[in-house]
Design an enzyme around this catalytic site. Sequence first.
Site, mmCIF file in Angstrom:
data_model
loop_
_atom_site.group_PDB
_atom_site.id
_atom_site.type_symbol
_atom_site.label_atom_id
_atom_site.label_comp_id
_atom_site.label_asym_id
_atom_site.label_seq_id
_atom_site.Cartn_x
_atom_site.Cartn_y
_atom_site.Cartn_z
ATOM 1 N N SER A 277 0.806 -1.217 0.000
ATOM 2 C CA SER A 277 0.000 0.000 0.000
ATOM 3 C C SER A 277 0.838 1.265 0.000
ATOM 4 O O SER A 277 0.471 2.261 -0.625
ATOM 5 C CB SER A 277 -0.930 0.002 1.220
ATOM 6 O OG SER A 277 -0.176 -0.128 2.405
ATOM 7 N N LYS A 295 12.959 -1.321 0.527
ATOM 8 C CA LYS A 295 11.556 -0.890 0.497
ATOM 9 C C LYS A 295 11.524 0.578 0.097
ATOM 10 O O LYS A 295 12.081 1.438 0.781
ATOM 11 C CB LYS A 295 10.894 -1.105 1.851
ATOM 12 C CG LYS A 295 9.421 -0.730 1.860
ATOM 13 C CD LYS A 295 8.671 -1.347 3.023
ATOM 14 C CE LYS A 295 9.146 -0.831 4.359
ATOM 15 N NZ LYS A 295 8.263 -1.283 5.460
ATOM 16 N N ASP A 425 1.187 -5.155 13.058
ATOM 17 C CA ASP A 425 0.673 -5.624 11.773
ATOM 18 C C ASP A 425 0.643 -7.154 11.779
ATOM 19 O O ASP A 425 1.697 -7.793 11.796
ATOM 20 C CB ASP A 425 1.560 -5.122 10.636
ATOM 21 C CG ASP A 425 0.997 -5.460 9.258
ATOM 22 O OD1 ASP A 425 0.034 -6.246 9.182
ATOM 23 O OD2 ASP A 425 1.527 -4.942 8.262
#
Length: 595
Positions: A277, A295, A425
């Site tokens: 996302s 990332k 998460d």
Amino acid sequence: MSSWKQLSRLVDGVSLVAKEIYHQSPELQRARNGDLEALGKKALVAATDLVGLTSGKLRGLSSRRSKEPSVVFFDDKDDDGSRKGDVTVPVEPEVVAKPTIVDSKIVRSESVDEARVVDREGENVGVRAEVATVKRRRPRERKVPSTPMARAYGFFNLGAGLAWGAVKESTYRLVNGTPPTQGNKPALSSILSEENAERLALGLCEMRGAALKVGQMLSIQDESLVPAPILNALELVRQGADVMPRSQLNPVLDAELGPNWQSKLGSFDYEPLAAASIGQVHRAVTKEGLEVAMKIQYPGVANSIESDIENVRRLLNYTNLIPKGLFLDRAVKVAKEELARECDYEIEAVSQKHFRKFLSDTPGFYVPRVVDELSSKKILTTELISGVPIDKVASLDQETRDHVGRKMLELTLKELFVFRFMQTDPNWGNFLYDQPTKTINLIDFGAARDYPKKFVDDYLRMVMACANKDSKGVIEMSRRLGFLTGDEPDVMLDAHVQAGFIVGLPFAEPGGYAFRTNNITSSVSNLGATMLKHRLTPPPDEAYSLHRKLSGAFLACIKLGATVRCRDLLLQVYEKYQFDDEPQDSVVASSSVSS
């Protein structure tokens, strides 16, 4: 008639988004004063940003990936000292994006599509058993809408598409009648057609950022909270977002690591390992030969959190997707705060280093180190580690499944009651099991946060009260924590206490608790409607992230079919815990029951 009322609400929602675009856009304000040229230029830039026309150059609109070579090597140098990239021919990407396998190493995608899919196939674990198949899609290469105008225009297009879909569905029902439903359930509104649900999912995948994050949060809810067609379509968002093209990727690398970032690498793979996302993950090798995962954040997503979530909230409000008992405004506030932290990779790097220190002496866990020289606020580079997502452990022997389930619960309890710092998460891909070493490798700490000591004190007392079936203790601690106001009717108190007892079942009795043979999620869901109807206050802010992680740990044990001595783990933590004040009443009176 109700379908037309629902359509009217959606149109109202789209109009609110359009008004928001008007009020937030300086170009539209100038156009009101007669400056139409600036508006025309900005609208053209926004439209081309969405469809891929940039600087007068046409980008391919096909869903296929770039034909350029995937891996670029930086081993050779030209005469002037600059690096020259040799390339290799890329491998055609797999249709299913999770897990991604690279040279026997598996890294996670932030999608958790199989978390509910596999569980529904014949396993009685309290999820949507009637759904048999889930659509799969190949992630498309699409430019990320990065300017405020482009993102607002994207939401307007999405809302308009949903409105048009509702018109078509309403017209179909007028001509052909309302389609039959299973189990004599009432028909859903025309807004919630399968076509509209898929349109919503694909639209979020293209927008990415906070919009997609909200979609992913909704996708792990139960049918008692979000209608089945929406949940089915949102399976798509857990398979990964659309892929950012090189034309956007390279400027981010240049801006964050400098124009000579290639000099720090031996190779870089432009084919992402995962597209999520907020950013996408690429494999690279440092000049020293260390394999790393980079990332890289999508451009514009950090600055669009506020507007993205507000636009999603408006669409959710005006499509009646979210019941009032969820206190959407409070959930939106918490989501904005969490996403702001997740978009700062410097904060995530610090969190990862904290966890690496916390778990350095704990057998069975490993946290990869951060590569600081290749990290910044929008790029996070860590060593690449091996392992399989823990849901894949379900295919291994029972002893291994029990071991992994126990370690997952041990980690969760330590995070909250020992570290008071938790990675919240629950995505199963964040926990990679390495079978040869019996180690769980932990990744992705963007959602890590700390918890106040007083909150943790009272929460541990409430957990013990739930485990010991102490109704008075559950109610008292729930009031102290802010879950209850003290003015709830008896029906709400009864439902709240029963839900607490159900969640406390694994910790209630000595011996092993078999997660798969007990239907915890279904039992809690059956009480959900009552609690939503009679709830007087939203949960405390800490509960949103905490309960997301706790439910994820339970679902992991259910998926694994693990049998775990949960009470042993809880008492080991409780007996060493130091409260800041004295225990209250009978909350922990029976906590010393031998396991």
